[in-house]
Design a protein around this motif. Structure first.
Motif, PDB file in Angstrom:
ATOM      1  N   UNK A 130      39.792  39.696  42.956  1.00  0.00           N
ATOM      2  CA  UNK A 130      40.333  38.964  41.799  1.00  0.00           C
ATOM      3  C   UNK A 130      40.759  39.951  40.732  1.00  0.00           C
ATOM      4  N   UNK A 131      42.027  39.882  40.352  1.00  0.00           N
ATOM      5  CA  UNK A 131      42.513  40.716  39.263  1.00  0.00           C
ATOM      6  C   UNK A 131      41.818  40.288  37.975  1.00  0.00           C
ATOM      7  N   UNK A 132      41.171  41.242  37.330  1.00  0.00           N
ATOM      8  CA  UNK A 132      40.352  40.903  36.171  1.00  0.00           C
ATOM      9  C   UNK A 132      41.180  40.389  35.004  1.00  0.00           C
ATOM     10  N   UNK A 133      42.385  40.873  34.855  1.00  0.00           N
ATOM     11  CA  UNK A 133      43.175  40.520  33.683  1.00  0.00           C
ATOM     12  C   UNK A 133      43.698  39.095  33.725  1.00  0.00           C
ATOM     13  N   UNK A 161      30.559  46.419  48.267  1.00  0.00           N
ATOM     14  CA  UNK A 161      30.251  47.474  47.306  1.00  0.00           C
ATOM     15  C   UNK A 161      30.291  46.935  45.870  1.00  0.00           C
ATOM     16  N   UNK A 162      29.843  45.698  45.704  1.00  0.00           N
ATOM     17  CA  UNK A 162      29.787  45.110  44.374  1.00  0.00           C
ATOM     18  C   UNK A 162      31.066  44.437  43.916  1.00  0.00           C
ATOM     19  N   UNK A 163      32.141  44.551  44.688  1.00  0.00           N
ATOM     20  CA  UNK A 163      33.388  43.876  44.343  1.00  0.00           C
ATOM     21  C   UNK A 163      33.353  42.440  44.857  1.00  0.00           C
ATOM     22  N   UNK A 164      33.633  41.480  43.984  1.00  0.00           N
ATOM     23  CA  UNK A 164      33.680  40.075  44.370  1.00  0.00           C
ATOM     24  C   UNK A 164      34.921  39.825  45.216  1.00  0.00           C
ATOM     25  N   UNK A 165      34.733  39.216  46.397  1.00  0.00           N
ATOM     26  CA  UNK A 165      35.851  38.874  47.266  1.00  0.00           C
ATOM     27  C   UNK A 165      35.712  37.424  47.716  1.00  0.00           C
ATOM     28  N   UNK A 166      36.837  36.702  47.724  1.00  0.00           N
ATOM     29  CA  UNK A 166      36.836  35.288  48.098  1.00  0.00           C
ATOM     30  C   UNK A 166      38.034  34.988  48.985  1.00  0.00           C
TER      31      UNK A 166
END
Length: 377
Positions: free
Chosen positions: A234-237, A206-211
């Motif tokens: 990934x936490x953006x901060x 759903x558009x969230x980057x996951x690795x």
């Protein structure tokens, strides 16, 4: 049985940085060794941390072996049954019409340490190429590169389009030296064009980057099925890996939160935490234009750049030679392809990125490449 000549393969081993590895089927693959380096070695403003490609399960590795050629699949008859596995061989029609999970299985069938290329590994090579001024050319214009008129490779696939006979796939490793990742005979071939290549360890939900963390995707014991708990957002901060906010089982996107997501803003893919434009369609922009909002912290930016999914600091239009970034942020899961195909023109290249397709997609322009880490297994 594979159609190759062991004597010609042996000649490959005299090229610096080339190695022949025999797998559990007793058949060879030609590989290029990539030694470990730090983010600061390839990124402007990069930190002194080891690049993610060289950390597996929390342990730093000295390097990894990468297929010199886009892979082909051959079936070997063994005493306990037939084994279909992937091989890096010159002069072959690269594997195609193969989905994400089958590509992984063909690589892992080779034995311990073997795996499908991870996005972290692809990124390490792409960043090295750019840092050293070796952005490779390739088959992105029906058998040749858009920037070359006389150099061509051996065509193995022709088709008719609008009453015009076209060249599609070409034989692996048969292009000129400009198609090598370091412009030498010992380099990696066809990273630009020919067929798109599946990459493991990265997806969008759903558009969230996951690795998967670092290069953990190289270890088959870290599952990458749709519901695997190895997938992290990934936490953006601060760039730390956290549990995803979006799941494949969700009926719609979670458009805001604390994790990195992709938004399409004024025709540009933008890393952010709040999505304003979500659509079930392919949308694109030049790679050099991909950007971030203020919500993305410095550490998170370094991680994105180390994975070659965000342009480096000080980027100009010429920096990435036309490579393009495609994505669909309006569906449950999309896996990642890199490199481009024979008809993507200047949009193909080592930084070309395609996040449009499900793991089940097959296509005549979609293949893969294996890699090997002896420390695994």
């Amino acid at each position: 049985m594979a159609n190759f000549d062991l004597s010609s393969l042996a000649l490959q081993s005299v090229c610096p940085n080339n190695v022949i590895k025999v797998d559990d089927t007793d058949l060879p693959s030609v590989l290029v060794y990539i030694p470990a380096f730090k983010n600061s070695d390839v990124l402007t403003g990069g930190n002194d941390s080891t690049h993610p490609a060289f950390i597996v399960n929390g342990v730093q590795i000295p390097g990894f072996y990468y297929s010199k050629y886009q892979n082909v699949v051959h079936t070997t008859k063994l005493t306990d049954g037939d084994v279909a596995a992937a091989y890096s061989l010159p002069g072959e029609d690269p594997a195609h019409d193969i989905n994400f999970d089958t590509s992984r299985a063909r690589c892992e069938a080779k034995g311990a340490g073997w795996h499908m290329s991870t996005n972290a590994e692809w990124a390490a090579i792409a960043l090295w190429c750019k840092k050293n001024g070796f952005m490779p050319y390739g088959n992105n214009n029906y058998g040749k590169d858009t920037r070359e008129s006389n150099y061509k490779a051996i065509p193995l696939h022709r088709y008719t389009e609008n009453n015009v006979t076209r060249t599609g796939r070409v034989a692996t490793g048969t292009g000129p030296l400009t198609w090598s990742h370091d412009k030498t005979l010992s380099g990696i071939w066809d990273l630009n064009g020919n067929v798109w290549e599946w990459q493991s360890g990265i997806r969008f939900v759903w558009g969230e980057l996951q690795i998967l963390a670092n290069n953990d995707a190289a270890d088959p014991d870290n599952p990458q099925n749709t519901t695997s708990t190895c997938w992290k957002a990934i936490n953006a901060a601060d760039g730390s890996l956290v549990d995803p906010e979006c799941r494949v089982s969700d009926s719609a996107a979670k458009l805001s939160g604390n994790t990195i997501k992709l938004d399409y803003v004024s025709g540009v893919w933008t890393y952010t935490t709040t999505v304003t434009s979500s659509a079930d369609q392919s949308r694109s922009c030049p790679f050099w234009k991909v950007t971030c909002t203020a919500a993305i912290g410095a550490a998170a930016k370094v991680l994105l750049r180390s994975l070659a999914i965000l342009p480096d600091e000080g980027t100009t239009e010429a920096s990435y030679e036309g490579d393009y970034y495609w994505l669909n942020n309006g569906v449950a899961e999309r896996c990642v392809l890199r490199g481009g195909s024979w008809n993507d023109g200047a949009g193909a290249g080592v930084f070309a990125f395609d996040g449009n397709d499900s793991r089940a997609i097959v296509g005549w322009d979609v293949g893969f490449r294996s890699a090997y880490i002896p420390e695994i297994g």
